[in-house]
Design a protein around this motif. Structure first.
Motif, PDB file in Angstrom:
ATOM      1  N   LEU A 198       5.076  14.398  -7.553  1.00 40.62           N
ATOM      2  CA  LEU A 198       5.724  14.732  -6.295  1.00 40.62           C
ATOM      3  C   LEU A 198       6.780  13.682  -5.971  1.00 40.62           C
ATOM      4  CD1 LEU A 198       2.566  15.745  -4.233  1.00 40.62           C
ATOM      5  CD2 LEU A 198       4.412  17.283  -4.919  1.00 40.62           C
ATOM      6  N   PHE A 199       8.022  14.123  -5.860  1.00 43.16           N
ATOM      7  CA  PHE A 199       9.105  13.198  -5.542  1.00 43.16           C
ATOM      8  C   PHE A 199       9.220  13.122  -4.025  1.00 43.16           C
ATOM      9  CE2 PHE A 199      13.465  11.756  -4.949  1.00 43.16           C
ATOM     10  CZ  PHE A 199      13.559  10.745  -5.891  1.00 43.16           C
ATOM     11  N   ILE A 200       8.771  12.034  -3.459  1.00 43.91           N
ATOM     12  CA  ILE A 200       8.768  11.862  -2.015  1.00 43.91           C
ATOM     13  C   ILE A 200       9.408  10.529  -1.648  1.00 43.91           C
ATOM     14  CG2 ILE A 200       6.739  13.299  -1.620  1.00 43.91           C
ATOM     15  CD1 ILE A 200       5.068  10.747  -1.440  1.00 43.91           C
ATOM     16  N   GLU A 201       9.795  10.409  -0.388  1.00 44.86           N
ATOM     17  CA  GLU A 201      10.347   9.154   0.097  1.00 44.86           C
ATOM     18  C   GLU A 201       9.215   8.256   0.612  1.00 44.86           C
ATOM     19  OE1 GLU A 201      12.279   9.730   4.208  1.00 44.86           O
ATOM     20  OE2 GLU A 201      12.404  11.718   3.272  1.00 44.86           O
ATOM     21  N   PRO A 202       9.472   6.954   0.767  1.00 49.30           N
ATOM     22  CA  PRO A 202       8.402   6.045   1.205  1.00 49.30           C
ATOM     23  C   PRO A 202       7.735   6.469   2.514  1.00 49.30           C
ATOM     24  CG  PRO A 202      10.242   4.776   0.356  1.00 49.30           C
ATOM     25  CD  PRO A 202      10.698   6.207   0.389  1.00 49.30           C
ATOM     26  N   SER A 203       8.497   6.981   3.473  1.00 48.26           N
ATOM     27  CA  SER A 203       7.903   7.400   4.750  1.00 48.26           C
ATOM     28  C   SER A 203       6.834   8.467   4.533  1.00 48.26           C
ATOM     29  CB  SER A 203       8.988   7.948   5.682  1.00 48.26           C
ATOM     30  OG  SER A 203       9.960   6.974   5.954  1.00 48.26           O
ATOM     31  N   ALA A 204       7.065   9.351   3.570  1.00 51.04           N
ATOM     32  CA  ALA A 204       6.123  10.437   3.299  1.00 51.04           C
ATOM     33  C   ALA A 204       4.848   9.932   2.647  1.00 51.04           C
ATOM     34  CB  ALA A 204       6.779  11.485   2.403  1.00 51.04           C
ATOM     35  N   ALA A 205       4.919   8.754   2.024  1.00 55.44           N
ATOM     36  CA  ALA A 205       3.740   8.209   1.344  1.00 55.44           C
ATOM     37  C   ALA A 205       2.794   7.495   2.296  1.00 55.44           C
ATOM     38  CB  ALA A 205       4.180   7.236   0.246  1.00 55.44           C
ATOM     39  N   VAL A 206       3.231   7.267   3.538  1.00 56.80           N
ATOM     40  CA  VAL A 206       2.419   6.490   4.485  1.00 56.80           C
ATOM     41  C   VAL A 206       1.077   7.168   4.801  1.00 56.80           C
ATOM     42  CG1 VAL A 206       2.346   5.493   6.801  1.00 56.80           C
ATOM     43  CG2 VAL A 206       4.416   5.284   5.418  1.00 56.80           C
ATOM     44  N   GLN A 245       0.823  -1.207   0.000  1.00 60.53           N
ATOM     45  CA  GLN A 245       0.000   0.000   0.000  1.00 60.53           C
ATOM     46  C   GLN A 245       0.859   1.259   0.000  1.00 60.53           C
ATOM     47  OE1 GLN A 245      -2.302  -1.020   3.458  1.00 60.53           O
ATOM     48  NE2 GLN A 245      -3.965  -1.908   2.271  1.00 60.53           N
ATOM     49  N   ILE A 246       1.972   1.217   0.728  1.00 63.83           N
ATOM     50  CA  ILE A 246       2.899   2.355   0.719  1.00 63.83           C
ATOM     51  C   ILE A 246       3.445   2.565  -0.686  1.00 63.83           C
ATOM     52  CG2 ILE A 246       5.084   3.248   1.585  1.00 63.83           C
ATOM     53  CD1 ILE A 246       4.544   1.652   4.182  1.00 63.83           C
ATOM     54  N   LYS A 247       3.829   1.470  -1.330  1.00 58.61           N
ATOM     55  CA  LYS A 247       4.367   1.586  -2.689  1.00 58.61           C
ATOM     56  C   LYS A 247       3.321   2.087  -3.671  1.00 58.61           C
ATOM     57  CE  LYS A 247       6.357  -2.572  -3.034  1.00 58.61           C
ATOM     58  NZ  LYS A 247       7.173  -3.642  -3.645  1.00 58.61           N
ATOM     59  N   ALA A 248       2.076   1.650  -3.495  1.00 59.55           N
ATOM     60  CA  ALA A 248       1.002   2.119  -4.377  1.00 59.55           C
ATOM     61  C   ALA A 248       0.789   3.621  -4.207  1.00 59.55           C
ATOM     62  CB  ALA A 248      -0.289   1.359  -4.079  1.00 59.55           C
ATOM     63  N   ALA A 249       0.820   4.106  -2.967  1.00 59.21           N
ATOM     64  CA  ALA A 249       0.653   5.540  -2.716  1.00 59.21           C
ATOM     65  C   ALA A 249       1.846   6.325  -3.250  1.00 59.21           C
ATOM     66  CB  ALA A 249       0.482   5.789  -1.219  1.00 59.21           C
ATOM     67  N   LEU A 250       3.037   5.762  -3.088  1.00 56.10           N
ATOM     68  CA  LEU A 250       4.257   6.397  -3.588  1.00 56.10           C
ATOM     69  C   LEU A 250       4.203   6.535  -5.103  1.00 56.10           C
ATOM     70  CD1 LEU A 250       7.132   7.390  -2.756  1.00 56.10           C
ATOM     71  CD2 LEU A 250       7.922   5.062  -3.159  1.00 56.10           C
ATOM     72  N   ARG A 251       3.792   5.471  -5.766  1.00 56.00           N
ATOM     73  CA  ARG A 251       3.671   5.503  -7.225  1.00 56.00           C
ATOM     74  C   ARG A 251       2.653   6.554  -7.663  1.00 56.00           C
ATOM     75  NH1 ARG A 251       4.537   1.936 -11.489  1.00 56.00           N
ATOM     76  NH2 ARG A 251       5.145   0.225 -10.095  1.00 56.00           N
ATOM     77  N   LEU A 252       1.524   6.590  -6.967  1.00 56.69           N
ATOM     78  CA  LEU A 252       0.483   7.562  -7.317  1.00 56.69           C
ATOM     79  C   LEU A 252       0.985   8.992  -7.158  1.00 56.69           C
ATOM     80  CD1 LEU A 252      -2.553   7.773  -8.112  1.00 56.69           C
ATOM     81  CD2 LEU A 252      -3.025   8.031  -5.674  1.00 56.69           C
ATOM     82  N   ALA A 253       1.664   9.273  -6.060  1.00 57.55           N
ATOM     83  CA  ALA A 253       2.175  10.626  -5.819  1.00 57.55           C
ATOM     84  C   ALA A 253       3.174  11.038  -6.899  1.00 57.55           C
ATOM     85  CB  ALA A 253       2.833  10.708  -4.441  1.00 57.55           C
ATOM     86  N   MET A 254       4.003  10.094  -7.297  1.00 58.64           N
ATOM     87  CA  MET A 254       5.027  10.418  -8.287  1.00 58.64           C
ATOM     88  C   MET A 254       4.470  10.522  -9.704  1.00 58.64           C
ATOM     89  SD  MET A 254       8.407   8.378  -7.006  1.00 58.64           S
ATOM     90  CE  MET A 254       9.295   8.940  -5.553  1.00 58.64           C
ATOM     91  N   GLU A 255       3.627   9.555 -10.063  1.00 56.79           N
ATOM     92  CA  GLU A 255       3.150   9.514 -11.444  1.00 56.79           C
ATOM     93  C   GLU A 255       2.015  10.487 -11.714  1.00 56.79           C
ATOM     94  OE1 GLU A 255       4.265   4.844 -12.487  1.00 56.79           O
ATOM     95  OE2 GLU A 255       2.167   5.451 -12.300  1.00 56.79           O
ATOM     96  N   LEU A 291       3.242  15.336   3.658  1.00 54.63           N
ATOM     97  CA  LEU A 291       4.276  14.641   2.892  1.00 54.63           C
ATOM     98  C   LEU A 291       5.604  15.025   3.540  1.00 54.63           C
ATOM     99  CD1 LEU A 291       2.980  15.207  -0.754  1.00 54.63           C
ATOM    100  CD2 LEU A 291       2.531  13.284   0.779  1.00 54.63           C
ATOM    101  N   SER A 292       6.084  14.179   4.433  1.00 58.59           N
ATOM    102  CA  SER A 292       7.121  14.567   5.389  1.00 58.59           C
ATOM    103  C   SER A 292       8.495  14.820   4.793  1.00 58.59           C
ATOM    104  CB  SER A 292       7.233  13.507   6.484  1.00 58.59           C
ATOM    105  OG  SER A 292       7.452  12.230   5.903  1.00 58.59           O
TER     106      SER A 292
END
Length: 574
Positions: A495-503, A481-491, A533-534
């Motif tokens: 937004l270029f964020i780290e995994p912690s920020a996608a939580v 779920q973290i990776k899915a949110a990370l992908r969504l934010a980036m694509e 987005l930390s």
């Protein structure tokens, strides 16, 4: 007493249909028209219209159930982000099987319409059998897809120890049970037509109710009891991102570091602070933040960093002139090195999260977010929930708890609810577990991809977040779920964020308990939700590796091995 009647020299029925059974199944099954016309045929067995209507509707009923089953499967796969474990993508599954269902519907409709006429009876039988045979084939293929997904996803769950808020296994079990019932019913129908008008299944009535009507009632009951009406809740929300990845040093930690160092200088004087220097321990974000704050004031910073820290964070810390000392990953190892530095240099410890000045500094981002959202909504009210002029909730990640407790403190009394977000992998959700158990979890060992959150909540933050008037709750998410949110934010949001920020975003999008809470409390009106987005301190290599097929090598970029290649668990704040 009704008797069989002739139509165009032949009998349409081989028995007088039971009136009580037809009425009973019309009531139970809900296929009112089909069974009502069967009941009407009780006194009119020579009339073609009731015969045609009941034949078409009762033969076709499973087609509509089947279409629902196909769509449920697609929804389950999407809800658990299990697309790569499915033989077909959810979109293709729906298109292929529903299209096949429509084809079966048309074939069987055509054949059923030919059955009452003596001249077209044989052709109609062949067409109906062909339609039923195609439907059996489609169902067999569908069940193979379900079983293949089940075994693959189950193996993935066992290998990764992930958990899901979606009741995917019970949904699949419902699909198996209802699909089997429909499959058996279709096989019965094929045998019925193949045996011909004079076959046993056509001259006696009970098999039609036992192997058709009763099975369809079981399917309906299965749908009623286990149909996943909400694989995912659908709360109405408008999201506002606080992009701390754009902050100096690429994370929110600059706020606490500058505030804490500023207060230290106010209390002890700049010359005294310069003479002693400052020290802290951090995996990267607080390390860079204190290094920058110290360099700004001309103060020497000693930064204890785990050897597992990502190369980019180590380089960033050194770039601000800090003296970087490496340590082990556990809190005992890090604190031992910090104590040694203090003894040798007299440096003052600026804790990464367990200090009031750090907490107050981190809380400023919530004050800014609150003000910024109110300003935006005053100028562009349609951007948010209609009629609402401010935030309703804020979701923030929680590791050591400095940021979350700061936000709770800043938002107390504003009417804005504050929620914490944690990774769940290997017990990383210590704050969530601690709230449930009623005591702080003191040790955490986890290799969650959210490396900034691999630490237990500190004592001072814990005293804040356990106040139910300040914190509304903490929710956790899986690595997928973290990776899915990370992908969504980036694509999608670029937004270029780290995994912690996608939580926090992952909690909003994928944690079903949280989504149901929002839907329940926000109602039809909805909420304006702030997402913290930390930070964005990661590298292209690390991000690329997250979306590769799982491997047990080359894990340095994910902060899972030391520079020497040793694989260890980390227990540090970001």
């Amino acid at each position: 007493m009704p008797t069989l009647q002739i139509y165009q020299g032949k009998y349409l029925w081989r028995y007088v249909p039971s009136l009580p059974l037809a009425i009973t199944f019309a009531t139970l099954f809900g296929e009112v028209i089909g069974y009502a016309t069967r009941a009407a045929a009780y006194n009119a067995t020579g009339a073609p219209t009731p015969y045609i209507i009941q034949a078409i509707l009762l033969v076709l009923a499973p087609v509509f159930f089947a279409a629902s089953l196909y769509m449920v499967y697609s929804r389950v796969v999407q809800a658990v982000h299990g697309e790569r474990f499915s033989l077909l993508t959810p979109r293709r599954t729906t298109i292929i099987f529903v299209s096949g269902d429509v084809l079966c519907l048309n074939i069987q409709s055509l054949g059923s319409g030919l059955l009452p006429h003596p001249k077209t009876l044989t052709m109609g039988t062949y067409i109906v059998v062909a339609g039923l045979g195609l439907q059996i084939l489609m169902f067999a293929c569908f069940m193979v897809c379900c079983l293949k997904f089940n075994t693959r996803f189950q193996a993935h769950v066992a290998a990764t120890s992930i958990t899901s808020d979606v009741p995917w296994q019970s949904c699949l079990n419902m699909l198996y049970a209802t699909s089997l019932a429909i499959l058996l019913r279709n096989i019965y129908r094929v045998v019925e037509f193949v045996m011909g008008k004079d076959g046993y299944l056509n001259i006696t009535e009970w098999p039609a109710y036992a192997f058709d009507g009763a099975l369809m009632i079981l399917v309906m009951v299965g749908f009623f009891l286990w149909y996943p009406t909400e694989c995912t809740a659908k709360p109405r929300v408008k999201l506002f991102f606080k992009c701390e990845n754009q902050q100096r040093i690429g994370a929110f930690k600059a706020r606490g570091a500058f505030h804490a160092l500023g207060r230290l200088i106010e209390a002890d004087g700049l010359e005294n602070v310069k003479r002693r220097g400052v020290v802290t321990h951090s995996s990267g974000n607080h390390a860079q933040a204190l290094a920058l704050a110290a360099a700004t004031h001309g103060v020497q910073a000693h930064i204890v960093m785990p050897s597992i820290s990502t190369p980019s964070k180590i380089a960033g810390t050194k770039s601000h002139g800090a003296n970087v000392i490496f340590s082990g990953s556990t809190s005992v190892e890090r604190e031992a090195v910090v104590a040694d530095v203090v003894e040798k240099t007299g440096a003052t410890l600026v804790h990464p999260y367990n200090h009031p000045d750090i907490i107050l500094g981190q809380g400023t981002q919530a004050l800014e977010l609150e003000e910024q959202v109110e300003e935006i909504l005053s100028l562009e009210p349609l951007i948010g929930i209609p009629g609402r002029k401010k935030l309703d909730a804020i979701i923030a990640p929680v590791g050591g708890g400095g940021m979350l407790s700061g936000i709770c403190t800043a938002m107390h009394g504003t009417g804005i609810k504050v929620f914490g977000a944690e990774p769940r992998f290997e017990g990383a959700n210590d704050a969530e577990q601690g709230l449930k158990q009623g005591k702080r979890v003191e040790n955490v060992k986890t290799l969650t991809i959210a490396d900034g959150l691999r630490t237990p909540v500190g004592e001072i933050p814990w005293s804040v977040i356990t106040d139910k008037d300040k914190l509304a709750g903490i929710y956790s998410v899986t690595e997928e779920q973290i990776k899915a949110a990370l992908r969504l934010a980036m694509e999608r949001a670029k937004l270029f964020i780290e995994p912690s920020a996608a939580v926090p975003l992952a909690v909003m999008l994928y944690n079903e308990d949280f989504r149901k809470l929002v839907k329940r409390e926000a109602g039809e009106e909805g909420w304006n939700v702030g997402i913290i987005l930390s930070g964005g301190n990661t590298t292209m290599e690390a991000i690329a590796k997250l979306f590769e097929a799982p491997k047990r090598i080359e894990e340095r970029a994910e902060a899972k091995v030391t520079a020497g290649g040793e694989r260890v668990a980390e227990n540090v704040a970001g």
